[in-house]
Design a protein around this motif. Structure first.
Motif, PDB file in Angstrom:
ATOM      1  N   ILE A  27       1.457   4.051  -3.043  1.00 13.06           N
ATOM      2  CA  ILE A  27       1.283   5.643  -3.013  1.00 13.06           C
ATOM      3  C   ILE A  27       2.614   6.314  -3.248  1.00 13.06           C
TER       4      ILE A  27
ATOM      5  N   ILE B  73       0.676  -1.144   0.058  1.00 12.21           N
ATOM      6  CA  ILE B  73      -0.108  -0.016   0.089  1.00 12.21           C
ATOM      7  C   ILE B  73       0.758   1.163   0.001  1.00 12.21           C
TER       8      ILE B  73
ATOM      9  N   ARG C 231      -1.713   4.888   5.397  1.00 10.38           N
ATOM     10  CA  ARG C 231      -2.049   5.690   4.285  1.00 10.38           C
ATOM     11  C   ARG C 231      -1.680   7.132   4.497  1.00 10.38           C
TER      12      ARG C 231
END
Length: 176
Positions: free
Chosen positions: A36, A32, A77
């Motif tokens: 990004i 993840i 995130r």
């Protein structure tokens, strides 16, 4: 050990539980972060920061508010987006060679790979195109709601309403 027991042990400061959680989740979380940031070295650094935050803030996890993986995902995130918005990252981006632009342009359209990295691709594929675009901008590319509104040439209130509706639709599908 069951996940709930593992989480409780983590919250009690059990280092073995933390190591097991790292084994279970580090690969997915790295995927993840990398999706990004698109930089292996920085993604590895952020991964370590994320697990340090998990260790230091494990007592703030509440199963009534959501799943453990979702809690970890949000930490990852947010850490990734914070890095993107940091001054160091922006200065580093100014110094990119032309070779890097190919990767940047390709990563802008790699929404499918990012969604697959966290196992929600099959759910996102069912969503309307506007939901796919909103989720890509807000959650994978780190845009603010205001930036998303500008990018999509849409009123801010509409972005907020549609985002809420899209997330609720995803929640419904995941609960089935």
């Amino acid at each position: 050990m069951q996940q709930d027991g593992l989480i409780l042990e983590l919250q009690n400061g059990n280092q073995k539980a933390f190591e097991r959680i790292y084994e279970l989740y580090s690969e997915s979380i790295y995927g993840i972060i990398y999706s990004i940031l698109r930089d292996e070295k920085i993604a590895e650094e952020i991964l370590q920061d994320v697990f340090l935050k998990i260790w230091n803030n494990s007592s703030s996890y509440n199963s009534d508010k959501g799943r453990f993986f979702t809690w970890i995902l949000n930490i990852a995130r947010n850490a990734s987006i914070d890095h993107i918005r940091s001054k160091a990252h922006k200065n580093n981006q100014k110094n990119l060679t032309s070779d890097n632009f190919v990767d940047i342009l390709e990563s802008r359209s790699n929404f499918s790979g990012k969604a697959d990295a966290i196992g929600i691709k099959k759910y996102i594929n069912v969503l309307k195109p506007v939901c796919k675009k909103l989720i890509d901008l807000l959650f994978f590319k780190g845009y603010t709601q205001k930036e998303t509104a500008e990018e999509l040439d849409m009123p801010l209130g509409t972005v907020k309403t549609r985002n809420r509706a899209c997330i609720n639709k995803l929640r419904e599908m995941l609960a089935e």
